[in-house]
Design an enzyme around this catalytic site. Structure first.
Site, short mmCIF file in Angstrom:
data_model
loop_
_atom_site.label_atom_id
_atom_site.label_comp_id
_atom_site.label_asym_id
_atom_site.label_seq_id
_atom_site.Cartn_x
_atom_site.Cartn_y
_atom_site.Cartn_z
N LYS A 195 1.61 -2.93 8.81
CA LYS A 195 2.79 -2.05 8.83
C LYS A 195 3.97 -2.88 9.29
CE LYS A 195 3.41 2.70 10.17
NZ LYS A 195 2.89 3.85 10.85
N GLU A 216 8.19 4.26 7.58
CA GLU A 216 9.56 4.61 7.98
C GLU A 216 10.42 3.37 8.19
OE1 GLU A 216 9.78 7.10 11.40
OE2 GLU A 216 11.97 6.99 11.42
N GLY A 218 9.61 0.13 7.05
CA GLY A 218 9.34 -0.97 6.14
C GLY A 218 8.10 -0.67 5.35
N SER A 219 7.69 -1.64 4.51
CA SER A 219 6.53 -1.34 3.67
C SER A 219 5.23 -1.58 4.45
CB SER A 219 6.57 -2.20 2.41
OG SER A 219 6.95 -3.50 2.74
N VAL A 220 4.16 -0.97 3.92
CA VAL A 220 2.83 -1.19 4.48
C VAL A 220 2.07 -2.05 3.47
CG1 VAL A 220 0.74 -0.09 5.35
CG2 VAL A 220 2.93 1.05 5.63
N ASP A 243 2.64 14.86 15.10
CA ASP A 243 2.94 14.75 13.68
C ASP A 243 1.65 14.85 12.88
OD1 ASP A 243 4.47 14.48 11.45
OD2 ASP A 243 4.91 12.34 11.69
N LEU A 246 0.82 -1.22 0.00
CA LEU A 246 0.00 0.00 0.00
C LEU A 246 0.86 1.26 0.00
CD1 LEU A 246 -2.56 -1.00 2.78
CD2 LEU A 246 -3.14 -0.56 0.40
N GLY A 247 2.02 1.17 0.60
CA GLY A 247 2.89 2.35 0.69
C GLY A 247 4.15 2.00 1.44
#
Ligand code: ADP
Length: 753
Positions: free
Chosen positions: A508, A486, A488-490, A600, A482-483
């Site tokens: 995540k 910070e 690793g990938s999601v 954030d 999906l994206g």
């Protein structure tokens, strides 16, 4: 007695007719002559603003690693390191531990002196973007902020065991040096007085503000030294009248004063400490208890006292606080029902580790969970003392917080007392079968010999493993990416939950190369999310600890709102934006009620479930706000999203719901400008100048209604107190007629929580 300056004692000087002012001057002159004028040691700048620090560094050439340490103009006794990295100035808050007065940057090691801290960061980056290389010329750091300072007249007076009346005259003198100055051996006058058992001088120093927590160069408190010197009466005065804490540890060894007394066989001190509430089995960094030390050193009397010691009868019995069939959620509910009062608590059985217990307590409207470990009939929390029964453990923490956010005060009592499991009573644990030595948390290994290693923790960390739901790797099927996160990938995935239902999820991941650096942050993020339950906040189902560690979250179908708005700018309009504004404010209001600051909040961290429902995500920087205050203080500089940060966060590292409100204003601006970059190509430093010096704000995005822009401007009030609350922001958008024209199927009512 060490040799007095000029070979003559204060008493002798007074006798020969010198007055106090002359003698103090004599000491001042001598110390001034000793001070170094080496340019590289002149990095201290008193009461310097952030802007002036940037200016001074620039004037000195902005070379890589050029630095200064400045005292905050607004917060006395608060220090900031300003440092040049790649031509830019970065600022790092230096925090002072309320427990020991030690200085540290972010999670780095603690130091008793600012000079020691600077020395450490000169030896290598040690977590900063660059090592400190050259000093930007200022002054010598004041002696009371140094690890090894100078021998003042007060030290000399203590050394002489001077008459109390004369001592008072010195302390009352207008030129009396700072009371917490360490001498050449790294001890304050209070350390010296305690080490010598000079009770009157101890009391006088305390009365005039000498700090009983201050550590000497080796990390010991005055109470440690009184025990070492076999001064039981001084111990009593320190504990009873000066509020020294018997549980305070030496920063280096992890010894509490009882360790010192046992090691040297000073049994009267042992007796005194135990009578004043000290735990009998605290552990050093090596896992040694005072009893071990007394045994090893054949201190027979001390050994007997420690072996025969019986803790006081617990105030509450287990029937007051032990809950049999209560899980984490129910425990939170019970504490909420009790008003989340500070120190309210209960003990429940751990689901994750059958046979173990969990202490659940509330403080500052937040619920904390601590696993109570039970090994070889010893009970303990984290690296705290050992107890021979659960009841003794609870009773101890009712008397002293020792790492918990507060003392335990009132138990939540179960209704049906007869369904309780038997509580392990005080059995005789065998001393040779003990739990492992506590591992110092937060302890970055130091290459510098002089550095005191962190062996105490300012607050015990709530145990994330207990609060997190474990999800079986076999119950998850992985899907497409999906994206990128910070660490690793999601990934997309499907989770078959314990009820057999297939739930679409986002996973995540924490990739192998980040395991060392990211695991704590990853668990912290999960720990924050686990307790949250709101329509506009991404839900965390649990953590999956398979080959790759994964956070299993609710899948938010349309992904990042920023990506969506950039890809389909004409698919969304003002009415959607107002709805999003209301929903984000609602989610943030909920977060605030749980005692968290997000830190954030930005459009990149808002996800879209549908065009009519947004969810706040990415709690990687979120923090529970600290004990007794409503703001969180941080110190890391490098990765801060400065363009979203309120001035007080940039300047002092303080975060609160009001600073989240500032970020909310920036997020609104991003939404109404359809994904534009705030402040365009300006650098962080330029943005700060724009806001602070020029007192300017982002301009109204094209097409943004005046009413909405005025909300943004309110969020960017310089004074945090003048910013609106999230509750007000939510209602402002809700009262907009556009809001009612929007479709929020079945959701609208939920938002008013
Ligand atoms: P990190 O905090 O580590 O930077 P993010 O939480 O920002 O990672 O996730 C990176 C990207 O993954 C997001 O921009 C988004 O596109 C996608 N993503 C993250 N969480 C979810 C989710 N729960 N549902 C759908 N997509 C998600």
């Amino acid at each position: 007695m060490s040799k007095p300056l000029g070979g003559r004692t204060i008493t002798a000087r007074l006798k020969s007719g010198e007055n106090l002012t002359e003698i103090i001057k004599h000491y001042e002159n001598y110390n001034a002559k000793q001070r170094t004028h080496n340019h590289e040691d002149l990095w201290f700048h008193q009461r310097l603003t952030r802007g002036n620090a940037v200016h001074n560094l620039k004037k000195s050439g902005s070379t890589q690693g050029l630095f200064l340490v400045r005292e905050s103009v607004n917060i006395k006794g608060s220090f900031v390191l300003s440092l040049i990295h790649k031509g830019d100035t970065q600022h790092f808050q230096i925090t002072t531990s309320p427990h020991s007065g030690c200085f540290s940057i972010d999670n780095g090691p603690p130091f008793v002196g600012l000079d020691q801290l600077v020395h450490f960061y000169r030896t290598g980056c040690n977590g900063l973007p660059t090592a400190l290389i050259h000093a930007c010329k200022g002054h010598t750091v004041p002696a009371f902020l140094q690890q090894y300072g100078e021998n003042t007249i007060i030290h000399q007076a203590v050394d002489e065991g001077i008459d109390t009346a004369v001592f008072n005259q010195i302390l009352n003198h207008s030129n009396c040096p700072h009371l917490n100055t360490r001498n050449n051996s790294g001890r304050t006058a209070l350390h010296e007085a305690a080490a010598r058992g000079l009770n009157d001088l101890v009391l006088e120093l305390y009365k005039r503000g000498a700090d009983v927590k201050t550590r000497d160069a080796e990390g010991n408190s005055p109470l440690h030294l009184a025990c070492r010197g076999d001064h039981a009466e001084t111990c009593k005065i320190l504990v009873k009248h000066c509020f020294s804490k018997p549980q305070d540890r030496c920063c280096g060894t992890g010894w509490v004063p009882l360790h010192d007394a046992a090691y040297y066989g000073h049994h009267q001190c042992i007796d005194m400490l135990l009578r004043h509430g000290a735990a009998c089995y605290p552990r050093s960094v090596n896992g040694e208890t005072p009893l071990d030390l007394a045994d090893k050193r054949h201190q027979t009397n001390s050994l007997l006292i420690l072996q025969r010691y019986q803790p006081p009868k617990p105030h509450y019995s287990s029937s007051h606080w032990l809950h049999n069939a209560v899980d984490r959620h129910k425990a939170v509910e019970l504490l909420e029902h009790a008003g989340l009062r500070n120190g309210c608590f209960l003990v429940r059985m751990s689901k994750r580790h059958p046979g173990q217990y969990v202490l659940t307590m509330s403080f500052d409207k937040t619920v904390f969970n601590y696993e109570i470990k039970n090994k070889n009939n010893w009970f303990y929390i984290d690296d705290g003392p050992l107890f021979s029964s659960l009841e003794y453990l609870i009773d101890y923490y009712c008397r002293c917080s020792d790492g918990l956010p507060a003392e335990l005060t009132s138990p939540v009592t179960p209704f049906a007392r007869n369904d309780l499991p038997p509580v392990p009573g005080p059995s005789r644990p065998k001393m040779n079968e003990r739990p492992p030595a506590p591992v110092p948390s937060n302890n970055k290994p130091s290459k510098n010999h002089g550095v005191i290693q962190q062996s105490y923790i300012p607050g015990l960390l709530p145990n994330p493993s207990d609060t997190l739901e474990d999800i079986e790797p076999s119950s998850i099927v992985l899907g497409r990416e999906l994206g990128q996160g910070e660490f690793g990938s999601v990934l997309m995935g499907v989770w078959t939950n314990p009820l057999g239902k297939k739930v679409p999820v986002a996973l995540k991941t924490l990739h192998g190369e980040h395991i060392n650096t990211g695991e704590a942050e990853f668990e912290r993020e999960a720990g924050v999310m686990m307790g949250l339950n709101h329509l506009c906040i991404v839900k965390l189902y649990g953590i999956c600890r398979g080959e790759t560690m994964m956070m299993v979250q609710e899948l938010v179908a349309m992904g990042s709102a920023l990506d969506y708005i950039l890809d389909y700018p004409s698919a969304v309009g003002q009415a959607d934006f107002k709805l999003w504004g209301a929903q984000i404010a609602s989610g943030m209001n909920y977060l605030e009620s749980k005692g968290f600051v997000h830190r954030d909040l930005a459009l990149r961290n808002i996800l879209l479930a549908s065009k009519a429902l947004v969810k706040i995500s990415d709690f990687g920087l979120s923090r529970a706000v600290g004990a007794g205050s409503n703001y969180y203080k941080a110190s890391a500089g490098g990765r801060w999203p400065v363009k979203w940060y309120a001035p007080e966060s940039i300047n002092y590292g303080t975060f609160s719901s009001s600073s989240d409100v500032w970020s909310y204003g920036i997020t609104l601006w991003e939404i109404f400008s359809k994904g534009e970059q705030p402040y365009g190509t300006m650098t962080g430093a330029q943005v700060i100048q724009y806001i602070e010096d020029d007192k300017r704000r982002l301009i109204r995005p094209e097409g943004c209604p005046e009413k909405v822009y005025s909300i943004m401007l309110q969020c960017w009030a310089y004074n945090p107190k003048e910013r609106p609350t999230f509750l007000r922001l939510h209602h402002k958008f809700r009262s907009d007629p556009d809001y009612f024209n929007m479709e929020v199927p079945g959701h609208r009512d939920n938002l008013d929580s």
